[in-house]
Write a protein that holds these residues in place. Structure first.
Motif, PDB file in Angstrom:
ATOM      1  N   GLY A  39      -8.763   9.956  -0.792  1.00 45.73           N
ATOM      2  CA  GLY A  39      -9.059   8.580  -1.176  1.00 45.73           C
ATOM      3  C   GLY A  39      -8.174   7.546  -0.515  1.00 45.73           C
ATOM      4  O   GLY A  39      -8.402   6.345  -0.639  1.00 45.73           O
ATOM      5  N   LEU A  40      -7.137   8.007   0.168  1.00 45.63           N
ATOM      6  CA  LEU A  40      -6.159   7.071   0.746  1.00 45.63           C
ATOM      7  C   LEU A  40      -6.434   6.801   2.219  1.00 45.63           C
ATOM      8  O   LEU A  40      -6.014   5.787   2.772  1.00 45.63           O
ATOM      9  N   ARG A  41      -7.150   7.742   2.846  1.00 47.68           N
ATOM     10  CA  ARG A  41      -7.299   7.753   4.305  1.00 47.68           C
ATOM     11  C   ARG A  41      -7.595   6.378   4.912  1.00 47.68           C
ATOM     12  O   ARG A  41      -6.905   5.908   5.802  1.00 47.68           O
ATOM     13  N   GLU A  42      -8.621   5.719   4.361  1.00 45.11           N
ATOM     14  CA  GLU A  42      -9.071   4.450   4.932  1.00 45.11           C
ATOM     15  C   GLU A  42      -8.075   3.312   4.740  1.00 45.11           C
ATOM     16  O   GLU A  42      -8.123   2.312   5.446  1.00 45.11           O
ATOM     17  N   TYR A  43      -7.233   3.444   3.729  1.00 44.43           N
ATOM     18  CA  TYR A  43      -6.404   2.299   3.343  1.00 44.43           C
ATOM     19  C   TYR A  43      -4.913   2.507   3.592  1.00 44.43           C
ATOM     20  O   TYR A  43      -4.120   1.598   3.375  1.00 44.43           O
ATOM     21  N   ILE A  44      -4.563   3.697   4.081  1.00 44.00           N
ATOM     22  CA  ILE A  44      -3.121   3.965   4.174  1.00 44.00           C
ATOM     23  C   ILE A  44      -2.392   2.945   5.048  1.00 44.00           C
ATOM     24  O   ILE A  44      -1.297   2.505   4.703  1.00 44.00           O
ATOM     25  N   ASN A  45      -3.024   2.520   6.135  1.00 43.15           N
ATOM     26  CA  ASN A  45      -2.332   1.558   7.001  1.00 43.15           C
ATOM     27  C   ASN A  45      -2.091   0.222   6.312  1.00 43.15           C
ATOM     28  O   ASN A  45      -1.092  -0.428   6.551  1.00 43.15           O
ATOM     29  N   LYS A  46      -3.011  -0.147   5.437  1.00 45.45           N
ATOM     30  CA  LYS A  46      -2.827  -1.401   4.691  1.00 45.45           C
ATOM     31  C   LYS A  46      -1.615  -1.280   3.760  1.00 45.45           C
ATOM     32  O   LYS A  46      -0.876  -2.245   3.582  1.00 45.45           O
ATOM     33  N   ILE A  47      -1.428  -0.104   3.190  1.00 43.65           N
ATOM     34  CA  ILE A  47      -0.262   0.058   2.308  1.00 43.65           C
ATOM     35  C   ILE A  47       1.013   0.115   3.152  1.00 43.65           C
ATOM     36  O   ILE A  47       2.012  -0.526   2.829  1.00 43.65           O
ATOM     37  N   VAL A  48       0.939   0.858   4.257  1.00 42.18           N
ATOM     38  CA  VAL A  48       2.119   0.972   5.138  1.00 42.18           C
ATOM     39  C   VAL A  48       2.581  -0.423   5.583  1.00 42.18           C
ATOM     40  O   VAL A  48       3.769  -0.699   5.649  1.00 42.18           O
ATOM     41  N   ASN A  49       1.624  -1.300   5.853  1.00 40.49           N
ATOM     42  CA  ASN A  49       1.966  -2.633   6.361  1.00 40.49           C
ATOM     43  C   ASN A  49       2.094  -3.697   5.278  1.00 40.49           C
ATOM     44  O   ASN A  49       2.322  -4.865   5.581  1.00 40.49           O
ATOM     45  N   ALA A  50       1.942  -3.311   4.028  1.00 39.72           N
ATOM     46  CA  ALA A  50       1.993  -4.299   2.940  1.00 39.72           C
ATOM     47  C   ALA A  50       3.397  -4.900   2.817  1.00 39.72           C
ATOM     48  O   ALA A  50       4.394  -4.210   3.027  1.00 39.72           O
ATOM     49  N   ASP A  51       3.439  -6.205   2.452  1.00 40.30           N
ATOM     50  CA  ASP A  51       4.738  -6.851   2.223  1.00 40.30           C
ATOM     51  C   ASP A  51       5.275  -6.472   0.854  1.00 40.30           C
ATOM     52  O   ASP A  51       6.458  -6.534   0.592  1.00 40.30           O
TER      53      ASP A  51
END
Ligand code: F6R
Length: 366
Positions: A39-51
């Protein structure tokens, strides 16, 4: 249906080695250095780059969120705020496009948590849901998520859902940290291995059941309880206190141990049981002095310690020894004796542990 146990709550407490394994199954394989959350695959980069990351939840799920705050900040170095969903939704919260909001809910139906994520979504946040009930409203309202796979939780007091939530959130934090490069390879692999060994260690903690029942018998008539922990065990203190009050109706408070001096210490006398969650970690020396402060005022100390501790047994009235693990995931083990303690006290007081008065399993009205 209770599998030979007297109550669902006890069955669910004893199911934890299994439910934590189920939660990791197909996701974690430490030998191969494998960690995947579909469930994380698509969004992991958004979390990695989150402020920053916001966590919204209520009750026990909020406690799991507080454990997650410590884990995320340590390993990912992303600032985390944990919010009571009910407060968050009504104070015109600051949410920017691209903020990551993690919603934690066993039932997936808690009204305040659902409303909080709808609000965050309308402001452009990405919602990651951590739910137990498949297809629940919060799961459906999230952009992405990971189920806890703990199986149905029937007892009103949440037990196995909590440990599964902490397990999922630890896996998310480790994945993000690994992708971000904010954790060393060595530490990453060490934590994967430690996480994989948790079910066996939880089994060992459950084997303390008889001893905990004995302690419960001594303190069952207390009118108040204090639960104190530091660092990763601070949210465990909150959870221990909540478990006791909701099913035994004994007033209990959880506090960060160092906050004791700022008020609660006034409550301590020979009538006051104080449960310390004092496993061997980076705040060990500090919590040892907090135990001394309570003993100096004649409080009764019940201490959850790491196996082999030789110092605290000399100071505490009762000790409960749990297996060692990495401090970041100790809550998965140190919470077990507190669940059992509240269970036995409630049973001895004749309370309806599976359906405590005034409480519902899922709070679908605010
Ligand atoms: C405590 C308990 C409640 C729930 C809270 C949130 O044992 O059961 O505090 O944790 O009502 O419920 P969920 O996780 O379903 O959103």
């Amino acid at each position: 249906e209770k599998g030979g146990y007297e109550h669902f709550m006890l069955k669910e407490i004893f199911e934890q080695p299994r439910s934590i394994s189920d939660c990791m199954r197909g996701r974690l394989d430490a030998n191969r250095g494998h960690l995947v959350l579909g469930g994380l695959r698509e969004y992991i980069n958004k979390i990695v780059n989150a402020d920053r990351i916001l966590i919204v939840a209520c009750g026990t799920s909020w406690h799991a969120g507080t454990v997650a705050e410590y884990i995320f900040e340590e390993f990912t170095r992303i600032p985390v705020e944990v919010e009571y969903a009910s407060e968050f939704r009504y104070r015109n919260p600051i949410i920017k496009e691209g903020d990551v909001v993690i919603a934690i809910s066993q039932s997936g139906e808690t009204a305040d948590t659902l409303a909080a994520i709808e609000l965050a979504k309308s402001k452009g946040a990405i919602i990651f849901g951590v739910c137990n009930v498949v297809g629940s409203s919060i799961a459906r309202a999230s952009h992405a998520g990971s189920y806890t796979h703990a199986g149905p939780e029937i007892g009103v007091a949440s037990t196995k859902a909590f440990t599964a939530q902490v397990t999922v959130l630890t896996m998310v934090a480790l994945l993000v940290a690994h992708r971000k490069g904010s954790i060393t390879e060595a530490r990453y692999h060490e934590l994967l291995t430690d996480l994989e060994q948790i079910p066996v260690k939880v089994e060992k903690a459950l084997a303390l059941n008889k001893q905990i029942e004995y302690i419960a018998d001594i303190f069952k008539d207390a009118r108040n309880f204090l639960y104190l922990g530091r660092g990763y065990n601070f949210p465990v203190a909150l959870e221990g206190a909540l478990k006791l009050k909701e099913i035994s109706y004994i007033h209990a408070e959880g506090y960060p141990a160092a906050e004791m001096k700022h008020g609660p210490i006034a409550l301590i006398d020979e009538e006051m049981p104080v449960v310390f969650i004092a496993t061997h970690d980076s705040s060990y020396e500090k919590i040892v002095s907090n135990i001394q402060e309570v003993k100096a005022r004649k409080g009764k100390v019940i201490a959850v310690v790491t196996e082999g501790d030789t110092l605290i047994p000399k100071m505490a009235d009762f000790i409960i020894e749990v297996p060692a693990t990495n401090e970041a995931i100790m809550p998965l083990i140190s919470v077990i004796p507190l669940q059992l303690l509240s269970y036995h006290i409630a049973v001895m007081r004749g309370c309806n542990v599976d359906q405590p008065r005034n409480l519902a399993k899922s709070v679908t009205v605010e």
